[in-house]
Design an enzyme around this catalytic site. Structure first.
Site, PDB file in Angstrom:
ATOM      1  CB  VAL A   1      15.506  10.885 -13.970  1.00 23.08           C
ATOM      2  CG1 VAL A   1      16.826  10.236 -13.610  1.00 23.08           C
ATOM      3  CG2 VAL A   1      14.787  10.066 -15.028  1.00 23.08           C
ATOM      4  N   PRO A   2      13.554  13.252 -13.107  1.00 21.12           N
ATOM      5  CG  PRO A   2      14.328  15.458 -13.028  1.00 21.12           C
ATOM      6  CD  PRO A   2      14.734  14.038 -12.730  1.00 21.12           C
TER       7      PRO A   2
ATOM      8  CB  ILE B   2      12.832   9.064  -4.897  1.00 19.50           C
ATOM      9  CG1 ILE B   2      11.862  10.146  -4.393  1.00 19.50           C
ATOM     10  CG2 ILE B   2      12.104   7.734  -5.095  1.00 19.50           C
ATOM     11  CD1 ILE B   2      10.847  10.599  -5.423  1.00 19.50           C
TER      12      ILE B   2
ATOM     13  NE  ARG C 249       5.753  14.168 -13.351  1.00 17.79           N
ATOM     14  CZ  ARG C 249       5.500  14.003 -12.038  1.00 17.79           C
ATOM     15  NH1 ARG C 249       5.416  12.786 -11.524  1.00 17.79           N
ATOM     16  NH2 ARG C 249       5.292  15.051 -11.270  1.00 17.79           N
TER      17      ARG C 249
ATOM     18  CD  GLU D  44       0.202   9.846 -14.915  1.00 17.54           C
ATOM     19  OE1 GLU D  44       1.038   8.943 -15.027  1.00 17.54           O
ATOM     20  OE2 GLU D  44       0.151  10.605 -13.930  1.00 17.54           O
TER      21      GLU D  44
ATOM     22  CG  HIS E 210       0.999   9.463 -10.641  1.00 15.19           C
ATOM     23  ND1 HIS E 210       1.273  10.317 -11.683  1.00 15.19           N
ATOM     24  CD2 HIS E 210       1.899   9.781  -9.680  1.00 15.19           C
ATOM     25  CE1 HIS E 210       2.285  11.112 -11.372  1.00 15.19           C
ATOM     26  NE2 HIS E 210       2.682  10.801 -10.158  1.00 15.19           N
TER      27      HIS E 210
ATOM     28  CG  ASP F 278      22.011  11.602 -10.904  1.00 14.51           C
ATOM     29  OD1 ASP F 278      22.164  12.596 -11.631  1.00 14.51           O
ATOM     30  OD2 ASP F 278      21.075  11.493 -10.090  1.00 14.51           O
TER      31      ASP F 278
ATOM     32  CG  ASP G 270       2.601   4.725  -9.345  1.00 14.02           C
ATOM     33  OD1 ASP G 270       1.487   4.171  -9.192  1.00 14.02           O
ATOM     34  OD2 ASP G 270       2.925   5.773  -8.753  1.00 14.02           O
TER      35      ASP G 270
HETATM   36  C1  COI Z   1       4.764  14.455  -7.653  1.00 13.81           C
HETATM   37  O1  COI Z   1       4.911  14.749  -6.462  1.00 13.81           O
HETATM   38  O2  COI Z   1       5.250  15.144  -8.563  1.00 13.81           O
HETATM   39  C2  COI Z   1       3.971  13.290  -7.998  1.00 13.81           C
HETATM   40  O3  COI Z   1       4.243  12.667  -8.983  1.00 13.81           O
HETATM   41  C3  COI Z   1       2.758  13.019  -7.173  1.00 13.81           C
HETATM   42  C4  COI Z   1       1.485  13.351  -7.877  1.00 13.81           C
HETATM   43  C5  COI Z   1       0.371  13.503  -6.908  1.00 13.81           C
HETATM   44  C6  COI Z   1       1.518  14.567  -8.751  1.00 13.81           C
END
Ligand code: COI
Length: 331
Positions: free
Chosen positions: A206-207, A156, A235, A264, A296, A175, A259
């Site tokens: 980032v995750p 992304i 996130r 949330e 989201h 990164d 987002d």
């Molecule tokens: C993901 O793909 O992890 C997203 O954040 C989308 C969401 C529908 C859970």
């Protein structure tokens, strides 16, 4: 083979039907219900389970799946932060995700929201709803003049970089694990501090990990240039929302496009009508002209939803039939 799919939305159904037509040997049951310790009982007798939800998955869900002899679980999204890795490992449950369903869906949305921030769209919309069609005082900023600090150069982040470069913006990136092709372009800075010192926009790709939880906190905001804009469609817990509120109050941060939010699930994908959520940080941020909150939805495109369904169902089938899937998550 029999697959049960939890949390299926109406917009996913045509893609489930298409996948079923292409896979006549697989029996598929769908339910709109989310996967909880109560609904998981419906999985008895199935060989594979897929799910998609914003709520985390309870440990008990996996304990029950294992007790039914189900050893694979396929989420229809990318993030697996809602799954306790120790629990699935202990139970021997293999997990797959859909790591690359449409990087462009998310990258394009983040750019859209940044443009809306720069062009002060929320303020104009509010003014015009009251019949005020004057320009002033919402003079705007141009994207091509920004220094975009991209944090995270996975799929992304890399699409976002391409789009921003197309707009003529200067892009820098950080990164911990550099992309070799991107590295050749000289885009990387050596530290987050360096990125914060240079960027006029910080966008997170980032995750959520222990190491990224609250990565944007009071100390991080203090290191940024005054007037920086923040974009987060990754996130919610990457940002300490109280620290963001303080930084917006002081003007250190000029605006944010969010987002995702820390808590949330009590708000996003629900119709609250006129009810205000019991979530003070949300209410504070939502009321601000310079904060754009979206539920989201960056992922929510036709291309992405199709790929999420197809690739998760295929991964479930592969795990059951071959004992292997290239989408298996290594926690
Ligand atoms: C993901 O793909 O992890 C997203 O954040 C989308 C969401 C529908 C859970």
């Amino acid at each position: 083979m029999k697959i049960i799919a939890f949390g299926i939305r109406d917009d996913e159904k045509p893609f489930v039907d298409q996948w079923c037509q292409a896979n006549p040997g697989v029996e598929v049951k769908i339910t709109q219900e989310l996967l909880t310790p109560e609904t998981v009982t419906q999985a008895q007798g199935f060989d594979g389970v897929t799910a998609l939800q914003l709520n985390p998955y309870a440990d008990e869900v996996f304990e029950k799946l294992a007790s039914y002899g189900i050893k694979n679980f396929s989420v229809r999204n990318v993030g697996v932060d809602g799954i306790n890795p120790q629990v699935v490992a202990k139970l021997g449950i293999k997990v797959t995700n859909v790591p690359v369903y449409s990087p462009a869906a998310i990258a394009e949305f983040t750019v859209t929201q940044l443009l809306n921030l720069l062009r002060r769209t929320k303020e104009y919309d509010r003014k015009m709803a009251q019949g005020d069609f004057r320009w002033a005082p919402q003079i705007s900023r141009e994207l091509n003049q920004q220094v975009i600090g991209v944090v995270g150069t996975g799929h992304i982040g890399r699409v976002a970089i391409q789009i921003y470069q197309g707009f003529g913006a200067k892009v820098i990136a950080y990164d911990a694990f550099r992309n070799p092709e991107l590295e050749k372009t000289g885009i990387y800075v050596d530290s987050l501090d360096e990125l914060y010192a240079q960027a006029t926009v910080v966008t997170l790709h980032v995750p959520l990990l222990d190491s990224t939880h609250h990565m944007l906190d009071q100390a991080a905001f203090a290191k940024m240039r005054p007037g920086t804009l923040i974009v987060n469609a990754s996130r919610g817990p990457l940002i300490d929302e109280e620290a963001l509120i303080a930084a917006l109050d002081s003007g250190q941060i000029a605006g944010a496009a969010l987002d995702v939010m820390e808590v949330e699930t009590q708000v996003f994908n629900h119709d609250l009508g006129n009810r205000k959520p019991d979530y003070p940080a949300f209410n504070n941020l939502f009321a601000r002209d310079n904060v754009l909150i979206s539920p989201h939805r960056a992922f929510y495109t036709d291309v992405a939803v199709r790929n999420m369904v197809f690739e998760s169902f295929q991964a479930s089938r592969d795990l059951f039939e071959k004992g292997y899937s290239d989408k298996e998550v290594k926690f």
